[in-house]
Design an enzyme around this catalytic site. Structure first.
Site, mmCIF file in Angstrom:
data_model
loop_
_atom_site.group_PDB
_atom_site.id
_atom_site.type_symbol
_atom_site.label_atom_id
_atom_site.label_comp_id
_atom_site.label_asym_id
_atom_site.label_seq_id
_atom_site.Cartn_x
_atom_site.Cartn_y
_atom_site.Cartn_z
ATOM 1 C CD GLN A 89 -0.484 21.277 12.992
ATOM 2 O OE1 GLN A 89 0.733 21.310 12.940
ATOM 3 N NE2 GLN A 89 -1.233 22.302 12.613
ATOM 4 C CB CYS A 122 6.285 22.491 14.929
ATOM 5 S SG CYS A 122 6.423 24.149 15.652
ATOM 6 C CE LYS A 167 3.469 20.709 7.121
ATOM 7 N NZ LYS A 167 4.407 21.587 7.813
ATOM 8 N N GLY A 224 6.061 23.407 1.338
ATOM 9 C CA GLY A 224 7.294 24.168 1.414
ATOM 10 C C GLY A 224 7.654 24.862 0.116
ATOM 11 N N GLY A 225 7.636 26.199 0.132
ATOM 12 C CA GLY A 225 8.077 26.971 -1.016
ATOM 13 C C GLY A 225 7.147 26.942 -2.205
ATOM 14 N N GLY A 227 0.656 26.942 3.204
ATOM 15 C CA GLY A 227 0.356 27.602 4.454
ATOM 16 C C GLY A 227 0.388 29.113 4.355
ATOM 17 N NE ARG A 228 4.530 31.124 8.625
ATOM 18 C CZ ARG A 228 4.291 29.960 9.254
ATOM 19 N NH1 ARG A 228 4.112 28.869 8.541
ATOM 20 N NH2 ARG A 228 4.253 29.902 10.572
#
Length: 316
Positions: free
Chosen positions: A53, A83, A123, A196-197, A217-218
């Site tokens: 990335q 970001c 992205k 996302g989400g 991701g998280r």
């Protein structure tokens, strides 16, 4: 995922899934080209498939950085246009680039020209600040396609460059998954992934009815057992590499021992494993034993075995 998806994190996630595409932390093209920080490109072949990335806004620097990534053997080179951090904005890259789509297109074209057969991807967000996503997102994607890039991941939120922290930008702007789905319908030849989400494999599979891929991701970092242990069978239709979380933890022992032998510290690896038993009996003891034990001077792999004694595992 700065300071998260380092090579130890990627080695651990690769134990859990052989097929998921892994991403590096964001590396700036300037650090590679002007700073000579080529060590930031280091990765182990066992991490494949892995994507680099990149952050940046200078087409020539990004092209040179892409060439370095190709030489190192990365499976993909990704431009971060999503970001929202202040540090990234001050460097004129990340989400702020959504305000200059023509510059994004020049960057992507330069990267694609330098990459040869290696895929270049992007992205991005839905938009930033007062932009209207229904207008700016399709315009950006059309420019991207015209630049010769056919793969994109869209984080299904806007980013507010002023007034929200990076953490708040991951939570406060409302999600619009439907708009991302609509972009796939509008650009059917585009390989489009959604981000996302998305917190579990059931949700990921539901999105795959509308788009080509899902980036998590998280959620995958904090609960890797739930997100990755069955990813190969449920998403890719192949056998999962590990039968359970305990086997996955033990599979990390060779990596840990090699890292310790090279002068590294136990916690540099095990900090990425703290969420492995999230939600299971003994998870708190696992985290405490692993975190406290790894912090002791001279900590060795026996700390991992002691932490495993705290948990009750369940099969994948």
């Amino acid at each position: 995922m700065m300071d998260w998806t380092d090579r130890h994190c990627r080695a651990f996630h690769r134990v859990l899934s052989r097929r998921a595409l892994l991403y590096t932390e964001m590396v700036t093209a300037a650090a590679l080209i002007r700073g000579g920080a080529h060590h930031l490109l280091d990765f182990d072949a066992g991490e494949h498939p892995v994507a680099l990335q990149l952050g940046g806004s200078d087409p020539a620097e990004l092209a040179a950085a892409t060439s370095l990534a190709v030489e190192r053997g990365y499976a993909e080179v990704n431009l971060n246009v999503g970001c929202p951090s202040d540090r990234v904005q001050s460097g004129s890259f990340g989400a702020i680039l959504m305000e200059t789509p023509e510059l994004v297109a020049r960057c992507l074209r330069a990267m694609a020209d330098a990459a040869g057969d290696v895929p270049v991807t992007m992205k991005c967000r839905l938009g930033v600040d007062d932009q209207v996503p229904e207008d700016v997102l399709p315009d950006l994607l059309a420019r991207m396609v015209d630049a010769g890039v056919g793969r994109v991941t869209v984080h299904a939120r806007k980013a507010w460059l002023q007034g929200l922290s990076p953490k708040e930008n991951r939570e406060i702007p409302p999600l619009d998954h439907d708009l991302v789905h609509a972009m796939k319908a509008r650009f059917p030849a585009l390989h489009l992934s959604i981000n996302g989400g998305i917190a579990d494999l059931d949700a990921a599979l539901a999105h795959l009815d509308h788009v080509d891929g899902v980036m998590i991701g998280r959620a995958a970092y904090h609960d890797p057992g739930r997100l990755l242990l069955q990813a190969d069978s449920r998403v890719f239709g192949v056998a999962d590499p590990m039968p359970d979380r305990t086997a996955a933890a033990l599979a990390m022992v060779p990596h840990i021992e090699a890292h310790l032998a090279s002068g590294g510290k136990l916690g540099q690896v095990t900090r990425h494993m703290l969420g492995l038993f999230a939600g299971l009996p003994g998870a708190r003891g696992w985290r405490r034993m692993l975190s406290d034990g790894a912090a002791r001077p001279g900590a060795r792999v026996d700390v991992l075995h002691a932490a495993l004694d705290q948990v009750t595992d369940v099969a994948a």
